[in-house]
Design an enzyme around this catalytic site. Structure first.
Site, PDB file in Angstrom:
ATOM      1  N   GLN A 152       3.186  -5.964   1.235  1.00 29.22           N
ATOM      2  CA  GLN A 152       3.522  -6.611  -0.033  1.00 29.22           C
ATOM      3  C   GLN A 152       3.462  -8.132   0.043  1.00 29.22           C
ATOM      4  O   GLN A 152       3.428  -8.781  -1.007  1.00 29.22           O
ATOM      5  CB  GLN A 152       4.928  -6.186  -0.471  1.00 29.22           C
ATOM      6  CG  GLN A 152       5.032  -4.737  -0.909  1.00 29.22           C
ATOM      7  CD  GLN A 152       6.461  -4.333  -1.211  1.00 29.22           C
ATOM      8  OE1 GLN A 152       7.412  -5.049  -0.863  1.00 29.22           O
ATOM      9  NE2 GLN A 152       6.646  -3.188  -1.833  1.00 29.22           N
ATOM     10  N   HIS A 201     -11.253  -0.740   2.157  1.00 30.98           N
ATOM     11  CA  HIS A 201     -11.417  -1.096   3.565  1.00 30.98           C
ATOM     12  C   HIS A 201     -12.626  -0.371   4.166  1.00 30.98           C
ATOM     13  O   HIS A 201     -13.426  -0.979   4.890  1.00 30.98           O
ATOM     14  CB  HIS A 201     -10.145  -0.746   4.355  1.00 30.98           C
ATOM     15  CG  HIS A 201      -9.086  -1.789   4.302  1.00 30.98           C
ATOM     16  ND1 HIS A 201      -8.281  -1.965   3.195  1.00 30.98           N
ATOM     17  CD2 HIS A 201      -8.691  -2.727   5.204  1.00 30.98           C
ATOM     18  CE1 HIS A 201      -7.430  -2.951   3.425  1.00 30.98           C
ATOM     19  NE2 HIS A 201      -7.653  -3.440   4.636  1.00 30.98           N
TER      20      HIS A 201
END
Length: 469
Positions: free
Chosen positions: A358, A398
């Site tokens: 985060q 990714h």
């Protein structure tokens, strides 16, 4: 009797005058002693008001301060110790480590200066910028990655045109939504197809191009959502900004993924700040030796190679983080006077895996929170499902940014991201404080080089095994 009283009166007056004169003479300074005392009293702030009476001419605050200083001086002479913590102890509350950060930067520069000088003396200048530019101008098709970056402007113009038509009600919401979906789907598939089908695209060039297109995809998705929300709220200002070409390209180059109608702007460009960030931005043998243990599945040797790669890989990642998220993004923000400079938070203090994800990449986190996580919650999905969906989306990108440039699909990056879910649960449930922070650091130091080693091994086996044999 009257005559006697008349005779005694002058004597009485004379005796009183003598006594008074005697008193006055007694009050005079003797050998200068009383004068010195008077000077000392005056210097100390005392003033004589008459016989036996003095007052302090200093203000009450000054007198109190002088008294405190005399008391502190006496206390220092009698005692020099008190209860206090060492600065590096967590209980001290000390948090100013700027000098240590500067030391790390100096050590990093000095440790790499020798390598830079050694390569410069041994190989000279290998890349001439003038020759690179001239080669590109003479034969631009030999640089497919650069051509793909230039072509990306077409997708920006399509999104801008679509929003203009929607603001004028020339397109219905359904038509505009379909055009946006086709445009963004093409953003992800078109460069991937070129990278896979054109042999001249190198892995590095392909990774750079796909990174640019991924950022553009996230930006245009945010652009579509915000303009749609503004139309739903009947915001008249959105119509003007949706048709602004300059503002659209400002958003494309701004160091953010989330679109707004009015970005916070700094008052001016600070040239000293700009030059410092620019200076910071300028600031394979082990991998090859790792191939044999991996092919033979020698676990002990493989683990030894993994540990050898872990520290340099992690240092490279830290250098990348500082150069990109601090130097590069602050340089771009300063150049564009972009006001929001919070590109990262204190992820190094993370005690949970969730806190790390985060806070280490704030632009991506804001985008996921604003355009993916909260919309899922509004549609009735639970927090666990929404968080898992965010990790799944991150795992997809990714893998997309690694497998496509390498032209092989092994899902190592995808699985590495999905493993973060059980790891986040384990660390958050069983580890706290320093133990949780240590677990996060271990996952960063060991996890990343393990995935890199897997990809490098597979790429090496596919492309260089025959040459090595």
């Amino acid at each position: 009797m009257a005559d006697a009283d008349a005779l005694r009166a002058p004597l009485t007056r004379k005796r009183r005058a003598t006594v008074t004169a005697g008193r006055g003479a007694g009050a005079q300074p003797v050998n200068g002693g009383s004068a010195a005392a008077a000077c000392r009293s005056s210097a100390a702030g005392w003033v004589d008001d008459g016989p036996g009476r003095r007052h302090d001419r200093r203000s009450p605050e000054t007198a109190k301060s002088d008294k405190k200083k005399r008391g502190d001086d006496t206390s220092d002479r009698l005692s020099c110790h008190k209860i206090q913590e060492s600065l590096l102890s967590s209980a001290s509350g000390y948090n100013n480590y700027r000098g240590i950060l500067n030391w790390c930067v100096v050590m990093l520069v000095l440790s790499n200066a020798r390598l830079f000088l050694e390569n410069l003396l041994r190989y000279g200048v290998l890349v001439d910028p003038i020759q690179v530019i001239s080669l590109f101008l003479n034969d631009p098709y030999s640089w497919p990655a650069a051509c793909l970056v230039i072509v990306s402007n077409v997708f920006v113009l399509v999104a801008l045109y679509t929003e203009r038509q929607l603001s004028k009600s020339s397109f219905s919401e359904l038509v505009g939504y379909l055009v946006h979906c086709i445009n963004m789907a093409t953003i992800l598939t078109f460069p991937a197809a070129v990278v896979l089908l054109v042999p001249s695209v190198t892995p590095a060039g392909g990774a750079f191009v796909l990174g640019v297109y991924t950022i553009l995809f996230l930006k245009l998705y945010s652009y579509k959502d915000v303009n749609m929300w503004c139309r739903e709220l009947s915001t008249a200002k959105a119509k003007k900004l949706a048709r602004s070409l300059s503002y659209m390209f400002y958003f494309v180059f701004a160091p953010t993924l989330c679109y707004e109608l009015n970005f916070p702007r700094s008052p001016k460009i600070r040239m000293s700040f700009l030059l410092r960030r620019l200076f910071e931005m300028w600031m394979i043998p082990v991998i090859q030796s790792s191939m044999k243990p991996l092919e033979d599945m020698d676990l002990s040797r493989m683990f030894e190679r993994l540990l050898r790669l872990a520290v340099p890989n992690h240092l490279l990642w830290l250098v990348f983080f500082y150069c990109f998220f601090h130097s590069s993004m602050n340089f771009t923000a300063e150049l564009l006077r972009f006001g929001d400079r919070q590109f990262y938070k204190d992820w190094w203090n993370s005690e949970t895996v969730t806190y790390f994800w985060q806070n280490w990449n704030i632009p991506v986190h804001k985008w996921c929170l604003r355009h993916f996580y909260k919309p899922l919650l509004r549609r009735g999905f639970s927090k666990i499902v929404s968080q898992s969906a965010v990790f799944f989306l991150s795992a997809f990108f990714h893998e997309y940014l690694v497998s496509v440039p390498l032209r092989m699909f092994r899902l190592w990056a995808f699985m590495g991201m999905m493993v973060q879910l059980p790891l986040a649960w384990f660390v958050g449930r069983f580890l706290r404080g320093n133990y949780g922070n240590a677990a996060v650091w271990i996952s960063l130091i060991i996890g990343q080089p393990f995935a890199v080693l897997m990809y490098v091994h597979d790429y090496y086996v596919l492309h260089y095994r025959q040459e090595a044999d």
